[in-house]
Structure formats: C-alpha cells, structure tokens
Design a protein around this motif. Sequence first.
Motif, PDB file in Angstrom:
ATOM      1  N   ASN A  88      -3.946  -3.905  15.259  1.00 24.81           N
ATOM      2  CA  ASN A  88      -3.967  -2.215  15.615  1.00 24.81           C
ATOM      3  C   ASN A  88      -2.413  -1.911  14.972  1.00 24.81           C
ATOM      4  O   ASN A  88      -2.062  -0.752  14.607  1.00 24.81           O
ATOM      5  CB  ASN A  88      -4.079  -1.750  16.938  1.00 24.81           C
ATOM      6  N   ASP A  89      -1.508  -2.801  15.069  1.00 27.84           N
ATOM      7  CA  ASP A  89      -0.148  -2.612  14.428  1.00 27.84           C
ATOM      8  C   ASP A  89      -0.046  -2.354  13.082  1.00 27.84           C
ATOM      9  O   ASP A  89       0.536  -1.680  12.557  1.00 27.84           O
ATOM     10  CB  ASP A  89       0.971  -3.768  14.986  1.00 27.84           C
ATOM     11  N   LYS A  90      -1.194  -3.131  12.229  1.00 29.62           N
ATOM     12  CA  LYS A  90      -1.282  -2.875  10.930  1.00 29.62           C
ATOM     13  C   LYS A  90      -2.402  -1.992  10.444  1.00 29.62           C
ATOM     14  O   LYS A  90      -2.780  -1.868   9.586  1.00 29.62           O
ATOM     15  CB  LYS A  90      -1.623  -4.290  10.302  1.00 29.62           C
ATOM     16  N   ASN A  91      -3.062  -1.703  11.803  1.00 28.69           N
ATOM     17  CA  ASN A  91      -4.258  -0.740  11.479  1.00 28.69           C
ATOM     18  C   ASN A  91      -5.209  -1.315  10.552  1.00 28.69           C
ATOM     19  O   ASN A  91      -5.673  -0.773   9.452  1.00 28.69           O
ATOM     20  CB  ASN A  91      -3.939   0.887  10.902  1.00 28.69           C
ATOM     21  N   THR A  92      -5.547  -2.639  10.722  1.00 26.20           N
ATOM     22  CA  THR A  92      -6.470  -3.344   9.854  1.00 26.20           C
ATOM     23  C   THR A  92      -7.446  -4.087  10.718  1.00 26.20           C
ATOM     24  O   THR A  92      -7.310  -4.514  11.969  1.00 26.20           O
ATOM     25  CB  THR A  92      -5.629  -4.536   9.137  1.00 26.20           C
ATOM     26  N   VAL A  93      -8.886  -3.936  10.274  1.00 24.38           N
ATOM     27  CA  VAL A  93      -9.805  -4.766  11.029  1.00 24.38           C
ATOM     28  C   VAL A  93     -10.285  -5.963   9.781  1.00 24.38           C
ATOM     29  O   VAL A  93     -10.512  -5.548   8.779  1.00 24.38           O
ATOM     30  CB  VAL A  93     -10.965  -3.895  11.170  1.00 24.38           C
ATOM     31  N   VAL A  94     -10.285  -7.216  10.318  1.00 26.41           N
ATOM     32  CA  VAL A  94     -10.662  -8.237   9.364  1.00 26.41           C
ATOM     33  C   VAL A  94     -12.048  -8.836   9.691  1.00 26.41           C
ATOM     34  O   VAL A  94     -12.697  -8.786  10.850  1.00 26.41           O
ATOM     35  CB  VAL A  94      -9.509  -9.381   9.709  1.00 26.41           C
ATOM     36  N   LEU A  95     -12.783  -9.367   8.758  1.00 28.63           N
ATOM     37  CA  LEU A  95     -14.208  -9.963   9.002  1.00 28.63           C
ATOM     38  C   LEU A  95     -13.857 -11.093   8.305  1.00 28.63           C
ATOM     39  O   LEU A  95     -13.809 -11.255   6.905  1.00 28.63           O
ATOM     40  CB  LEU A  95     -15.120  -9.086   8.221  1.00 28.63           C
TER      41      LEU A  95
END
Length: 130
Positions: free
Chosen positions: A78-85
């Motif tokens: 959430n700090d980087k506003n990123t979701v990883v697959l």
Amino acid sequence: QVQLVESGGGLVQPGRSLRLSCAASGFTLGSLGSYKIGWFRQAPGKEREGVACIRRDRDDSARYGYSMKGRFTISKDNDKNTVVLQMNSLEPGDTAIYYCATYRDLTDACSLNQWTYNYWGQGTQVTVSS
C-alpha cells in the motif's frame, strides 16, 4: 479517477517464473467500502478469467482462480500503491494478456468475476513458450 498500469510481462520458458506489477493511483478515503484489486487474463479466443484478487485493506484476503492456486501469489504494497502477481511454474496455457482491475464496495470478499470491476489497466502480454 483510479488509474492502473501493469508491467512485467514478457516471454518466458515453461517452468520459469514471472512477476507482474500493477501500479495504482487515485484511491480515495471514505465510507463507500473497501477497494478490491484483481488480476485477470485473456487468451486468444477465450473469455477473460479471474486469476487472483485481494482487498487493499486486508493482508489475508487473497483469492485465486482454480487453475492458479498454488502456483500464483498475489500481494500488495500500500505504501507504493502496487499489487504484485508472482507466477511460478508457468505453463504454455498461462499465455495471455494479463490485466489488473479494481472496484470498491461494502462486501467482505474480493470477487473473481470480471463484471464486478469498473477500472481496468491496459494489460501486459505474458507468453510461455520454449
């Protein structure tokens, strides 16, 4: 306005791994429920299918499509506003365009139904071939 940008796709050999990222912006605070972020994929001639999803506000909320469970892992920063697959043990059948998407509502679990989502990225191509 929520915006999503996928990255990390490419050509990979069967059995190898690939890591896709979804950079998100435009999330807002409020009482309209929680944001859910999902990964979907669409192969040529096939319908778009749900790969994995997660709630933005809960670490233990991940869900997976049946054929992906155990090989794919979704996570968020959430700090980087990123979701990883993270995709491991890739197979030729995993070849598709991969999309990230998001929606916001008051339900508990995230959805793997594409029609639930109202913001989409442009997609990134993943090709698994020797």
